[in-house]
Design a protein around this motif. Sequence first.
Motif, PDB file in Angstrom:
ATOM      1  N   THR A 139     -37.840  -0.790 -39.287  1.00 60.45           N
ATOM      2  CA  THR A 139     -39.275  -0.658 -39.130  1.00 60.45           C
ATOM      3  C   THR A 139     -39.716   0.796 -39.238  1.00 60.45           C
ATOM      4  N   SER A 160     -43.795  -0.454 -42.183  1.00 55.94           N
ATOM      5  CA  SER A 160     -43.519  -1.849 -42.540  1.00 55.94           C
ATOM      6  C   SER A 160     -42.245  -2.297 -41.830  1.00 55.94           C
ATOM      7  N   THR A 161     -41.970  -3.585 -41.969  1.00 53.16           N
ATOM      8  CA  THR A 161     -40.736  -4.109 -41.409  1.00 53.16           C
ATOM      9  C   THR A 161     -39.954  -4.839 -42.500  1.00 53.16           C
ATOM     10  N   TYR A 172     -36.263  -7.316 -43.072  1.00 56.83           N
ATOM     11  CA  TYR A 172     -35.255  -8.119 -42.400  1.00 56.83           C
ATOM     12  C   TYR A 172     -34.178  -8.571 -43.380  1.00 56.83           C
ATOM     13  N   THR A 183     -37.362 -10.404 -34.576  1.00 59.05           N
ATOM     14  CA  THR A 183     -38.529  -9.546 -34.768  1.00 59.05           C
ATOM     15  C   THR A 183     -38.213  -8.142 -34.277  1.00 59.05           C
ATOM     16  N   SER A 195     -39.629  -4.356 -33.424  1.00 57.76           N
ATOM     17  CA  SER A 195     -40.879  -3.682 -33.077  1.00 57.76           C
ATOM     18  C   SER A 195     -40.541  -2.337 -32.449  1.00 57.76           C
ATOM     19  N   ARG A 196     -41.563  -1.502 -32.326  1.00 60.50           N
ATOM     20  CA  ARG A 196     -41.338  -0.185 -31.745  1.00 60.50           C
ATOM     21  C   ARG A 196     -42.522   0.211 -30.891  1.00 60.50           C
TER      22      ARG A 196
END
Length: 122
Positions: free
Chosen positions: A51, A54-55, A57, A66, A68-69
């Motif tokens: 991340t 954008s992210t 996978y 998922t 997140s930060r």
Amino acid sequence: QVQLVESGGGLVQVGGSLRLSCVVSAGTFNRYIMAWFRQAPGKERDFVAATFASTFYADSVQGRFTISRDNAKNTVYLQMNSLTPEDTAVYYCAAKESYTGSWRARSDYNYWGQGTQVTVSS
């Protein structure tokens, strides 16, 4: 010196959930691309998620995990749902300074945590 410390691993049953955390000390967290990799016994360390703005996978976790930060807390998370025995591995947090290269290549990451074990029992 930049340090990454993971937490949140453990033993969970098939179908269960875990949330991993990684706290980064020193450096400039909000400028890093942050990622999670994992390494199962006898296998290479593989990309899981990354991340920044954008992210991304890995196909194997898309829709179940998922990333997140929280830049205010210098922390990146990995929420893992619908876990299967194939998710059993040591999970590593990593930080990347450069915005060039591949987000999926472990060789492009500058800093690594010590890893946290995730075991999914059937």
